[in-house]
Design a protein around this motif. Structure first.
Motif, short mmCIF file in Angstrom:
data_model
loop_
_atom_site.label_atom_id
_atom_site.label_comp_id
_atom_site.label_asym_id
_atom_site.label_seq_id
_atom_site.Cartn_x
_atom_site.Cartn_y
_atom_site.Cartn_z
N TRP A 73 0.84 -1.20 0.00
CA TRP A 73 0.00 0.00 0.00
C TRP A 73 0.87 1.25 0.00
O TRP A 73 0.64 2.20 -0.75
N ILE A 74 1.90 1.26 0.84
CA ILE A 74 2.82 2.40 0.89
C ILE A 74 3.53 2.57 -0.44
O ILE A 74 3.66 3.69 -0.96
N ASP A 75 3.98 1.47 -1.04
CA ASP A 75 4.65 1.53 -2.34
C ASP A 75 3.72 2.07 -3.42
O ASP A 75 4.13 2.86 -4.27
N GLU A 76 2.47 1.66 -3.39
CA GLU A 76 1.49 2.14 -4.38
C GLU A 76 1.22 3.64 -4.19
O GLU A 76 1.10 4.37 -5.17
N CYS A 77 1.17 4.10 -2.95
CA CYS A 77 0.99 5.54 -2.69
C CYS A 77 2.17 6.33 -3.25
O CYS A 77 1.98 7.38 -3.88
N GLU A 78 3.38 5.84 -3.05
CA GLU A 78 4.58 6.52 -3.57
C GLU A 78 4.57 6.51 -5.09
O GLU A 78 4.93 7.50 -5.73
N ARG A 79 4.14 5.39 -5.70
CA ARG A 79 4.08 5.30 -7.16
C ARG A 79 3.11 6.33 -7.73
O ARG A 79 3.41 7.00 -8.72
N VAL A 80 1.95 6.47 -7.11
CA VAL A 80 0.95 7.44 -7.57
C VAL A 80 1.48 8.86 -7.41
O VAL A 80 1.30 9.71 -8.29
#
Length: 88
Positions: A73-80
């Motif tokens: 989830w944290i990685d996806e937030c950073e990607r966005v």
């Protein structure tokens, strides 16, 4: 007559500490508000914040732990966030 030599007992195995299932929310920054649940029957991992109602779900496998769901989830937030910065 001599006594038989006894074999030394092996040292006890150390137990692994359990991993957390409650984390801080990346959106509202409230500590211990995100709870991660793993549904092995449907192979879905879900992280949900109790304060701001944000949620994230992903497909999992047999080795996935709650920390893996939160990290994804944290990685996806950073990607966005990096995609938004590149577009602006």
């Amino acid at each position: 007559m001599g006594k038989r030599k006894s074999r030394a007992k092996p040292p006890p195995k150390k137990r692994m500490d359990k991993l957390d299932t409650v984390f801080s929310c990346p959106f509202c920054n409230h500590g211990t508000s995100v709870e991660c649940r793993i549904d092995m029957k449907n192979l879905i991992g879900e992280a949900t914040c109790r304060i701001c109602q944000e949620s994230f779900s992903m497909t999992i496998d047999a080795l996935t732990e709650p920390i893996d769901v939160y990290s994804e989830w944290i990685d996806e937030c950073e990607r966005v966030n990096t995609q938004e910065d590149d577009a602006a």
